[in-house]
Design a protein around this motif. Structure first.
Motif, PDB file in Angstrom:
ATOM      1  N   ALA A 286       0.834  -1.205   0.000  1.00 53.23           N
ATOM      2  CA  ALA A 286       0.000   0.000   0.000  1.00 53.23           C
ATOM      3  C   ALA A 286       0.869   1.255   0.000  1.00 53.23           C
ATOM      4  O   ALA A 286       0.566   2.238  -0.695  1.00 53.23           O
ATOM      5  CB  ALA A 286      -0.917  -0.002   1.215  1.00 53.23           C
ATOM      6  N   HIS A 287       1.955   1.221   0.762  1.00 44.88           N
ATOM      7  CA  HIS A 287       2.865   2.378   0.796  1.00 44.88           C
ATOM      8  C   HIS A 287       3.472   2.618  -0.580  1.00 44.88           C
ATOM      9  O   HIS A 287       3.556   3.767  -1.053  1.00 44.88           O
ATOM     10  CB  HIS A 287       3.969   2.131   1.818  1.00 44.88           C
ATOM     11  N   THR A 288       3.895   1.556  -1.246  1.00 44.11           N
ATOM     12  CA  THR A 288       4.519   1.674  -2.560  1.00 44.11           C
ATOM     13  C   THR A 288       3.555   2.262  -3.577  1.00 44.11           C
ATOM     14  O   THR A 288       3.937   3.099  -4.407  1.00 44.11           O
ATOM     15  CB  THR A 288       5.018   0.296  -3.037  1.00 44.11           C
ATOM     16  N   LEU A 289       2.297   1.845  -3.512  1.00 42.52           N
ATOM     17  CA  LEU A 289       1.301   2.349  -4.459  1.00 42.52           C
ATOM     18  C   LEU A 289       0.924   3.800  -4.172  1.00 42.52           C
ATOM     19  O   LEU A 289       0.696   4.588  -5.089  1.00 42.52           O
ATOM     20  CB  LEU A 289       0.052   1.467  -4.417  1.00 42.52           C
ATOM     21  N   LYS A 290       0.865   4.162  -2.909  1.00 41.08           N
ATOM     22  CA  LYS A 290       0.393   5.501  -2.542  1.00 41.08           C
ATOM     23  C   LYS A 290       1.460   6.583  -2.671  1.00 41.08           C
ATOM     24  O   LYS A 290       1.150   7.723  -2.975  1.00 41.08           O
ATOM     25  CB  LYS A 290      -0.122   5.491  -1.094  1.00 41.08           C
ATOM     26  N   ILE A 291       2.720   6.214  -2.416  1.00 48.46           N
ATOM     27  CA  ILE A 291       3.753   7.231  -2.275  1.00 48.46           C
ATOM     28  C   ILE A 291       3.931   8.045  -3.553  1.00 48.46           C
ATOM     29  O   ILE A 291       4.260   9.242  -3.514  1.00 48.46           O
ATOM     30  CB  ILE A 291       5.094   6.589  -1.843  1.00 48.46           C
ATOM     31  N   ASN A 292       3.695   7.422  -4.701  1.00 45.26           N
ATOM     32  CA  ASN A 292       3.859   8.136  -5.965  1.00 45.26           C
ATOM     33  C   ASN A 292       2.541   8.583  -6.575  1.00 45.26           C
ATOM     34  O   ASN A 292       2.524   9.054  -7.723  1.00 45.26           O
ATOM     35  CB  ASN A 292       4.610   7.251  -6.969  1.00 45.26           C
ATOM     36  N   THR A 293       1.455   8.434  -5.831  1.00 46.67           N
ATOM     37  CA  THR A 293       0.143   8.888  -6.334  1.00 46.67           C
ATOM     38  C   THR A 293      -0.417   9.922  -5.369  1.00 46.67           C
ATOM     39  O   THR A 293      -0.057  11.093  -5.438  1.00 46.67           O
ATOM     40  CB  THR A 293      -0.800   7.683  -6.509  1.00 46.67           C
ATOM     41  N   ILE A 294      -1.269   9.485  -4.443  1.00 42.37           N
ATOM     42  CA  ILE A 294      -1.843  10.452  -3.510  1.00 42.37           C
ATOM     43  C   ILE A 294      -0.800  10.980  -2.533  1.00 42.37           C
ATOM     44  O   ILE A 294      -0.996  12.017  -1.905  1.00 42.37           O
ATOM     45  CB  ILE A 294      -3.029   9.838  -2.730  1.00 42.37           C
ATOM     46  N   GLY A 295       0.342  10.278  -2.425  1.00 45.04           N
ATOM     47  CA  GLY A 295       1.409  10.757  -1.570  1.00 45.04           C
ATOM     48  C   GLY A 295       2.015  12.061  -2.029  1.00 45.04           C
ATOM     49  O   GLY A 295       2.732  12.729  -1.272  1.00 45.04           O
TER      50      GLY A 295
END
Length: 461
Positions: A286-295
């Motif tokens: 989840a961290h990998t997917l979020k960090i470059n999107t909503i992150g």
């Protein structure tokens, strides 16, 4: 489910155990019972009874008090919390002391794994803000139903009478809810609010938060929250503290809530909750997917434990700070407590004065009138609408919100009765704060005590 849980807890209450480590002989001769058959055909398993008994004893919760609170009256709740996304079901004891929560197996295993060091940590850190877990149970229904796992913990808001409650993580991802009375709010709702407290409490609070988050970091725990409730204080309310709270920092802290330009004296309760989620493989994905999107737009919640802990600490360093004299003065100006004398009712009386404002001494914080200055003629002139000579004190033009505590004692046995002896004018009664009459027989003098909380006028013969 609630009936089965309470039935099982009644059986568990019979399983007393010494929290001291038993000898090998004691284990063989009389092991602590952990399994009970329920009347509906299911079973109850008590997890680590000895360790949880030690935590309860450390916190000052006796065996009888604990199980009596859980079984004496029907539990309330039985719903999921709107502020959470876990789908857990919550129940509360009737006296508000304990919370029961369903958890998945992985969270239960996290608690049982850290339990020995958790108990030792609480022994060494008595002011910790960590939730106190007092028991864990597995309920297995009859005929192969789904196992229900329940943990029981202290209610971090026990005794609070909050006007607002917040669940705070220090993140902005999905951290806003519509502001509805009685609903738990989140970080974005709290963005405009800053909490002030004394420098001593603030320093201790941040030291405890640092130690608590480092402890959780060692077990790879993240996604925890700080529960914060705010009770605004005014002339009508009393402070709702909990003297039996497991930590001195949990029982209610006096402070000031600043929201926009509004300062309000308050009492706030805090505690760290939801501290059983570990940074596992699913969180990593989840961290990998979020960090470059909503992150790119939000502080995401699925950060590694060390990053999560550091951000958590920095957030509250910014949101809970030491109060200054200016902040205290502003809060005092907006919320002035009444000093109530013994035996008097706790009510507030505002002085309502009519007449030329220039005739009245009104600067409440700096009023410095000469003692025993005669004001009867000035008051009479003011009441009749005529001009009056200026008093020796500085005057301002507003008497609103000026409150006196209690009545004004008469000296030398003078009796205050209805009459028309004051130059045919009516003396404003509220200025003298007497409950006994509305007009006075003699010219009066006012001796001013320049303290806003205790200012009273003495009637002089």
């Amino acid at each position: 489910m609630k009936v089965a849980i309470q039935s099982g807890l009644k059986l568990a209450s019979s399983a007393r155990c010494d929290f001291a480590p038993p000898t090998a002989y004691q284990i063989r001769a009389k092991p602590t019972p952990c399994e009970f058959e329920l009347s509906n055909g299911g079973s109850l398993h008590i997890c680590n009874p000895r360790e949880f008994a030690a935590v309860r004893e450390l916190t000052g919760v006796s065996h009888d008090d604990f199980f009596g609170s859980l079984t004496r009256n029907e539990l309330t709740g039985g719903n999921t919390e709107e502020s959470g996304k876990s789908g857990s079901i919550f129940w509360y004891t009737a006296d508000g002391r304990f919370v029961l929560k369903t958890v998945p197996e992985e969270e239960l295993q996290t608690l049982l794994t850290m339990l020995p060091k958790y108990g030792r940590y609480l022994m060494e850190h008595r002011d910790s803000l960590l939730t106190r877990y007092f028991g864990a149970y597995r309920f297995t229904p009859a005929r192969g139903g789904e196992v229900v796992r329940v943990v029981i913990m202290a209610n971090v808001l026990e005794g609070a009478r909050p006007h607002k409650v917040y669940d705070l993580k220090g993140t902005t991802e999905d951290r806003w809810v519509p502001e509805i009375q009685g609903k738990c709010m989140k970080d974005v709702n709290f963005e405009s609010t800053t909490m002030y407290t004394s420098a001593q409490v603030q320093e201790r609070l941040h030291a405890v938060l640092r130690d608590d988050t480092r402890f959780l970091e060692r077990f790879h725990i993240m996604d925890y929250s700080l529960m914060l409730s705010i009770q605004y204080l005014n002339r009508e309310t009393s402070m709702a503290t909990n003297p039996k709270a497991p930590s001195k920092l949990m029982g209610g802290l006096e402070g000031i809530a600043l929201s926009g330009s509004e300062h309000k004296a308050c009492l706030f309760h805090i505690g760290i909750i939801d501290m059983l989620t570990t940074y596992d493989f699913k969180k990593l994905i989840a961290h990998t997917l979020k960090i470059n999107t909503i992150g790119r737009f939000h502080d995401i919640d699925t950060e590694p434990p060390d990053v999560y802990a550091e951000r958590f600490r920095k957030y509250f360093v910014r949101k809970i700070i030491a109060e200054t004299e200016d902040v205290k003065d502003n809060a005092l100006a907006q919320t002035v407590p009444v000093a109530v004398r013994a035996g008097q009712s706790q009510r507030t009386r505002a002085c309502q004065i009519t007449g030329p404002p220039s005739a009245l001494p009104v600067d409440l914080l700096t009023f410095d009138a000469t003692p025993a200055q005669t004001v009867s003629s000035n008051l009479a002139s003011a009441a009749s609408g005529h001009s009056a000579p200026a008093l020796s004190a500085h005057t301002v033009d507003d008497l609103l919100d000026f409150d006196f505590a209690g009545g004004a004692p008469c000296r030398a046995g003078s009796v205050v009765r209805k009459s028309s002896a004051v130059a045919g004018a009516q003396v404003p009664v509220d200025l003298l704060c007497s409950d006994r009459a509305s007009e006075y027989t003699k010219p009066l003098s006012a001796q001013v005590v320049p303290d806003l909380a205790t200012m009273n006028f003495d009637l002089l013969a």
